[in-house]
Write an enzyme that holds these catalytic residues in place. Sequence first.
Site, PDB file in Angstrom:
ATOM      1  CD  GLU B 168       0.741   0.576   3.046  1.00 57.17           C
ATOM      2  OE1 GLU B 168       0.618   1.807   2.844  1.00 57.17           O
ATOM      3  OE2 GLU B 168       1.711   0.079   3.645  1.00 57.17           O
ATOM      4  CD  GLU B 309       7.292   2.273  -1.283  1.00 57.13           C
ATOM      5  OE1 GLU B 309       8.116   1.521  -1.832  1.00 57.13           O
ATOM      6  OE2 GLU B 309       7.473   3.496  -1.165  1.00 57.13           O
TER       7      GLU B 309
END
Lengths: 340, 340
Positions: B168, B309
């Site tokens: 994310e 991420e």
Amino acid sequence: ADPAAMDAARKRQAQLTKPAGALGDLEDLAVRLAGVFGTERPHPRGVAVIVAAGDHGVAADGVSAYPAEVTPAMVANFLADTPAGPGGAAVNALARTVGARVYVMDAGVNADLPEHPALIRAARRRGTRNLRVEAAMTREETEALILAGAALARQAIADGADLVIPGEMGIGNTTPAAALTARLLRLNAAQVTGRGTGVDDQRLSHKITVIREALDRSDATDPLDVLAEFGGYEIAAMLGVMLQAAALRRAVILDGFVEGAAALVGVALAPALRDYLFPAGECAEVGHAAQLTFLNLSPMFRLGLRLGEGTGGVLAAPLLLSAAATLREMRTFEEAGIPT
Amino acid sequence: ADPAAMDAARKRQAQLTKPAGALGDLEDLAVRLAGVFGTERPHPRGVAVIVAAGDHGVAADGVSAYPAEVTPAMVANFLADTPAGPGGAAVNALARTVGARVYVMDAGVNADLPEHPALIRAARRRGTRNLRVEAAMTREETEALILAGAALARQAIADGADLVIPGEMGIGNTTPAAALTARLLRLNAAQVTGRGTGVDDQRLSHKITVIREALDRSDATDPLDVLAEFGGYEIAAMLGVMLQAAALRRAVILDGFVEGAAALVGVALAPALRDYLFPAGECAEVGHAAQLTFLNLSPMFRLGLRLGEGTGGVLAAPLLLSAAATLREMRTFEEAGIPT
């Protein structure tokens, strides 16, 4: 290592597109790799694991949960033809997964090993003498094995290795590792002696007694004398691997307790070696933590490995390759047009 | 997962050429992978990281150290042309190193993102509503993003992914993650709220107040209602990724705290999801440990990552591939002719 490259790497790291410090320990690993490779954008590629095998006279004292016959059987296993490729041991499976090349050395196995084109033969004797009662190796044997390890490291590096992993196989070898660690760190036998591949309480107590007797037998403190008195052929070979890899500015991934003992001899001989060492995991052996504290280095993971063979080092290789990639491939805030 | 395959894997593991338990946590990981892939010799190959990006209305309350403009800038960074290949963020550099494929989804970024052929567009709204004062998402938006995540997981699996990593990017998203974790684990705001990408003491205290107000605002307990009230678009997308990957019998590597919040919603909806989850590292966020305790899962490393991420998941992928390789490629004592 190269302090200017490390400074440049730190400056670059501060500009990369991530919050400061958000890559955690990977950031320090990346900076240390910059120091090893002498550039703010280190690019290690090849990975080699050099598995040195040797037997130990002290195994006759019953310090291991396994018989010494396992050492040659495992050497054969490292070299066996299998459906997946050469080698059926854990280190082979892991090395195939991460793309590491495996080198296997007979550093002093107590057996007639069968001919195999991939086996590097460096044995001077079939197993060490019993370190409890006499010096495990002569000084001449010790130096020969160090040079053999160095020669194999040069070959691995010529083959493309940038990350070099010394590994070992030798039934009973946590006993010499504990004796070396005790003498070099000035600890007593109980403080550095663990269960190896899995001895019970009674055998652990016996193992401590054996190591105490060995330490009482010789007051050697010169690093090579200590290695000859209490070490082993595969430990000397791993020392040669480490010193040669560092001298050629390659990173050395340290697997476990036995490798750590070789590293302690190495930093006693050449303190600069420390900057080239990258401990993989914290292993279950009690003396390993003492080694890492002395070296002032942190392990990358705690998976509870206690296998040897360089397995932990192989598992750690992708982490180091990844750490280097962040310095090399991430964009800066300026390059990405992100205001800071 | 498949208990028969796990039993068969345990039996096989006990016969492999290593001391029992010597591969530490890798042994349990290997058995769990056998359960996921339904075979005692699991063979995961492809690795995919799916980075979902979204903005958060609550960011206007000042819960993050970074401005919301960073979210679209980082999406552009994930997709940028660089000399090393596509993407200049940490996740790109790590994914190239381990051979993972990166998928980037706009789940609800508050910006006009430029056209890019590799950007998967699934946004229903430019950022969520402020969860402090109203439901962050409608139920319809929530379900749409779950389905979008599931669709992208199907694509990644069709492209060859066996290990699927939800990741994310979303400035402010540790706030919804903390609110979700608090409600689903019945903890209070202070017990699950950390510094995210690095807020100071004052802002941390403010962040806890914001989360407390949100929790006081709604007594939702139905998992999808909780997600709609307190979640975010990228969190819903990650939930869809996880549920779809597990339904297709792929392993899901859990990166950090925000992923963990999506996982908590997932196991509330479908308890069997838990068996498909493999936490990468223990992250620095205080609520992450509570998530892992609830899931009864141990992380593979403690590198202190707090980037998101999916970076931790990518770093963990080689460890899982290696764990599976031990079951598949190691010989048994019998095959190696070693007496036990």
